[in-house]
Design an enzyme around this catalytic site. Structure first.
Site, mmCIF file in Angstrom:
data_model
loop_
_atom_site.group_PDB
_atom_site.id
_atom_site.type_symbol
_atom_site.label_atom_id
_atom_site.label_comp_id
_atom_site.label_asym_id
_atom_site.label_seq_id
_atom_site.Cartn_x
_atom_site.Cartn_y
_atom_site.Cartn_z
ATOM 1 N N CYS A 30 -33.661 67.203 -38.352
ATOM 2 C CA CYS A 30 -32.611 67.098 -39.363
ATOM 3 C C CYS A 30 -32.350 65.639 -39.743
ATOM 4 O O CYS A 30 -32.829 64.727 -39.098
ATOM 5 C CB CYS A 30 -31.326 67.716 -38.832
ATOM 6 S SG CYS A 30 -31.479 69.499 -38.654
ATOM 7 N N CYS B 15 -31.693 70.249 -43.254
ATOM 8 C CA CYS B 15 -30.547 70.364 -42.364
ATOM 9 C C CYS B 15 -29.972 68.986 -42.063
ATOM 10 O O CYS B 15 -30.618 67.974 -42.330
ATOM 11 C CB CYS B 15 -30.956 71.069 -41.074
ATOM 12 S SG CYS B 15 -32.392 70.328 -40.281
#
Ligand SMILES: *[C@@H]1O[C@H](CO)[C@@H](O)[C@H](O)[C@H]1NC(C)=O
Ligand SMILES: *[C@@H]1O[C@H](CO)[C@@H](O)[C@H](O)[C@H]1NC(C)=O
Ligand SMILES: *[C@@H]1O[C@H](CO)[C@@H](O)[C@H](O)[C@H]1NC(C)=O
Length: 307
Positions: free
Chosen positions: A115, A196
């Site tokens: 992420c 993300c």
């Protein structure tokens, strides 16, 4: 256009077989003309170009390069990926490949990424490349296996052998099922779904509709971002150093983007004139007046710290 180009290429070939000084100049002039024409009319030119020559060698070679040198943890079968690509495209008419036709191929190359490094962009391609090169943890679509393999290539099918049309391919806008568009559409969707943590969106404030609902970001990626996975959407609006200054975080289409994000429950930030991005632009064009102030303030800072 096409004939014009063809004649330039022919002249170049003719000239290349001789090797006098004048012919070298001539070739250089022609090469320059070629570049000027590329700059002046990229869309027309693109429409004239057919499938990239040696596409199989390029695609399979890039695939091997990626899984050997860039991410050796991937154990993918490059030949098999190519076979499924070919199955979707060859011996089809030139504008009849859907995203579904590529599903088998995408199925063979799933990819995840940590992420916080996802970088999306629209109409800021050149700057995005320097930005991603400098801020090393960024991860763009072109860093994924599929993006790496197909970057800058053109392809379309034809009924007759060899199954690819090497002479001409339609423009992206010619149909909804363009083979190149469909692949990038699916790749962009997968990339956005995977995003993300904190993500960054780089938009061009020197154009009208910096956030364009018809762009890949506006039509595919935005809708596939998941507010449950994404912590912050950090928007960076960047204008050309010399202007025009058309859109910003509080002006134009970016306001619409922020509204959409908000209504879908995303947290967001928006920055105009990010310092890193400005410095990157100044490196490429230090003579710009806005860079002079930047350089002066850096000098000033230096003298302050060395006291
Ligand atoms: C387009 O593809 C579909 C399915 O692959 C096929 O049934 C159809 O005949 C094709 N259309 C043209 C114009 O080639
Ligand atoms: C903004 O878009 C224009 C037109 O496409 C382009 O020439 C310019 O380089 C872009 N600016 C940035 C900062 O990417
Ligand atoms: C994510 O972005 C927010 C807002 O810009 C910032 O406060 C936070 O520190 C960032 N988190 C990470 C992990 O970068």
């Amino acid at each position: 256009m096409h004939e014009h180009l063809a004649s330039i290429v022919r002249i170049n070939e003719a000239v290349l077989v001789t090797s006098s000084k004048t012919s070298v100049t001539f070739v250089m002039i022609n090469v320059t003309m070629w570049f000027i024409m590329l700059l002046l009319c990229p869309s027309q030119l693109r429409a004239q170009l057919g499938t990239t020559p040696n596409i199989k060698h390029i695609v399979v070679g890039r695939c091997h390069s990626y899984i050997t040198l860039i991410d050796p943890s991937l154990r993918y079968d490059c030949e098999e990926i190519w076979r499924h690509f070919e199955e979707a495209v060859v011996h089809q008419s030139s504008c009849n490949v859907t995203v579904e036709d590529y599903h088998q191929m995408f199925y063979l190359m799933p990819q995840t990424w940590p992420c916080d490094g996802f970088l999306f962009w629209s109409k800021t391609r050149t700057l995005m490349h320097s930005y991603a090169a400098v801020v090393r943890h960024f991860w763009t679509l072109e860093d994924t296996l599929v993006g790496f393999m197909f970057n800058d290539l053109i392809w379309c099918g034809q009924d007759e052998d060899p199954g690819f049309d090497f002479n001409s391919c339609p423009k992206w806008s010619a149909c909804r099922t363009h083979p190149v568009y469909s692949l990038w559409r699916q790749a962009s969707q997968n990339f956005a779904e995977m995003a993300c943590g904190n993500i960054t969106v780089l938009l061009n404030g020197s154009i009208v509709n910096a956030f364009n609902r018809k762009s890949m970001f506006g039509s595919v990626e935005l809708d596939n971002l998941n507010p449950q996975r994404v912590d912050y959407v950090n928007i960076k609006v960047v204008t050309n150093l010399e202007g025009p200054y058309i859109e910003s975080c509080s002006q134009g289409s970016i306001v619409d983007l922020i509204q959409i994000l908000q209504s879908r429950g995303f947290r967001w930030t928006c920055t105009d004139n990010d310092e890193t991005l400005m410095i990157l632009q100044c490196i490429q064009d230090p003579k710009q007046p806005s860079c002079q102030t930047c350089a002066n303030s850096l000098l000033h800072r230096k003298s302050l710290t060395s006291n």
